[in-house]
Design an enzyme around this catalytic site. Sequence first.
Site, mmCIF file in Angstrom:
data_model
loop_
_atom_site.group_PDB
_atom_site.id
_atom_site.type_symbol
_atom_site.label_atom_id
_atom_site.label_comp_id
_atom_site.label_asym_id
_atom_site.label_seq_id
_atom_site.Cartn_x
_atom_site.Cartn_y
_atom_site.Cartn_z
ATOM 1 N N HIS A 144 20.378 27.309 4.127
ATOM 2 C CA HIS A 144 20.031 28.494 3.331
ATOM 3 C C HIS A 144 19.881 29.735 4.205
ATOM 4 O O HIS A 144 20.361 30.815 3.853
ATOM 5 C CB HIS A 144 18.759 28.221 2.532
ATOM 6 C CG HIS A 144 18.341 29.413 1.738
ATOM 7 N ND1 HIS A 144 19.110 29.903 0.704
ATOM 8 C CD2 HIS A 144 17.290 30.254 1.860
ATOM 9 C CE1 HIS A 144 18.528 30.978 0.211
ATOM 10 N NE2 HIS A 144 17.431 31.210 0.891
ATOM 11 N N ASP B 220 0.821 -1.224 0.000
ATOM 12 C CA ASP B 220 0.000 0.000 0.000
ATOM 13 C C ASP B 220 0.852 1.270 0.000
ATOM 14 O O ASP B 220 0.339 2.379 0.109
ATOM 15 C CB ASP B 220 -0.945 0.009 1.222
ATOM 16 C CG ASP B 220 -0.179 -0.040 2.530
ATOM 17 O OD1 ASP B 220 1.067 -0.033 2.502
ATOM 18 O OD2 ASP B 220 -0.834 -0.083 3.600
ATOM 19 N N LYS C 152 19.925 40.403 -7.169
ATOM 20 C CA LYS C 152 18.969 39.539 -7.884
ATOM 21 C C LYS C 152 17.538 39.751 -7.398
ATOM 22 O O LYS C 152 17.305 39.950 -6.211
ATOM 23 C CB LYS C 152 19.391 38.082 -7.640
ATOM 24 C CG LYS C 152 18.360 37.022 -7.994
ATOM 25 C CD LYS C 152 18.836 35.623 -7.580
ATOM 26 C CE LYS C 152 17.947 35.012 -6.539
ATOM 27 N NZ LYS C 152 18.306 33.621 -6.171
ATOM 28 N N ARG D 42 14.301 27.164 2.328
ATOM 29 C CA ARG D 42 14.089 28.440 1.622
ATOM 30 C C ARG D 42 12.740 29.063 1.961
ATOM 31 O O ARG D 42 12.503 30.220 1.683
ATOM 32 C CB ARG D 42 14.195 28.230 0.103
ATOM 33 C CG ARG D 42 15.627 28.031 -0.354
ATOM 34 C CD ARG D 42 15.744 28.065 -1.846
ATOM 35 N NE ARG D 42 14.979 27.015 -2.487
ATOM 36 C CZ ARG D 42 14.889 26.873 -3.805
ATOM 37 N NH1 ARG D 42 15.482 27.726 -4.598
ATOM 38 N NH2 ARG D 42 14.198 25.891 -4.324
ATOM 39 N N THR E 109 19.373 31.262 -11.190
ATOM 40 C CA THR E 109 20.195 32.251 -10.478
ATOM 41 C C THR E 109 21.601 32.311 -11.083
ATOM 42 O O THR E 109 22.150 33.398 -11.310
ATOM 43 C CB THR E 109 20.268 31.869 -8.978
ATOM 44 O OG1 THR E 109 18.940 31.890 -8.461
ATOM 45 C CG2 THR E 109 21.136 32.823 -8.194
#
Length: 297
Positions: free
Chosen positions: A128, A36, A190, A94, A224
């Site tokens: 991060h 399952d 950015k 993040r 990025t």
Amino acid sequence: MSATLIAGSAHPQLADALAKELGLALGRCSLEHFPDGECHVQLGCDVRGEVFIVQPLGNPVGEHVLELALIADACRRAGASRITAVTPYLGYARQDRRTAPGEALGAQVLGRLVGSAPLDAIVVVDLHQPAVEGCFPFPMVQLSAADALADAVKPTLPKDAVVVAPDLGAMRLAQRFADRLGLPTAGVHKSRLGGAQVQARGVIGDVKGKVPVIIDDMITTGSTIEAAAHAVEAHGALGAPLVCTVHGVFAGDALARLGKLGIRGLVVTDSLPQRDEAVLARQVVSIAPLLAKALKG
Ligand code: R5P
């Protein structure tokens, strides 16, 4: 050192490398799925004493979190006195803040879920956002792979290089990496337009006539790095960039996207399993020695 190291299914190669560094044999643990779909964990070794569970929380994060919790539960019930999760990559980090109404606070949800497992500590690498530690109810050991990456690229470093942080969040990592190499730094301003689209608004620092070495904590879609490479080129950087990252997530066509940039090389750690070598070759730097040093205390 008397301890047991257990590998979750997320990254058995890293668990193996870490076991060798620590001089430990991997503890037997069967990880199966019932018909399952439910995960079933059963220890086949003595875990009384200290236990390290190696399980980076990459894709599929939910499955890896649940498996980590099941292994920790099995260890505690079998008499483990202290259990440390070794999760060099921490998914959802993040999502450390809400950027629009109606969103969930993903990092805190992850911290609560992992925090509900019977763990005593967690070890992460280049988190991060360091403040995400506050989402966890037990101590977090934060390590950085900046020095290991710097040492790996040093022998082949082009002359007149400049270390570039592709966004302001990567500045701390870039500075540590640059200090180790004795190089100057620059940064890209950015803005993120969408999941796989970012815009470089400007370059801070002098990149003119220098070979860019771009370093980021993670590469997911490659957007990025792509934007940073174009931005520094437009500001007079010389030649193809060398790209370094701690966490090579490489979702979707990220590797092909980086390949199209004509980069000089891609250097990544083994915090996550590295696949698709045929799409884009990379130099993989192991973080097993870094983790082992921290675990040995
Ligand atoms: C974001 O702030 C991170 O440091 C990375 O720059 C980002 O997660 C990389 O994602 P992508 O490769 O999708 O641009």
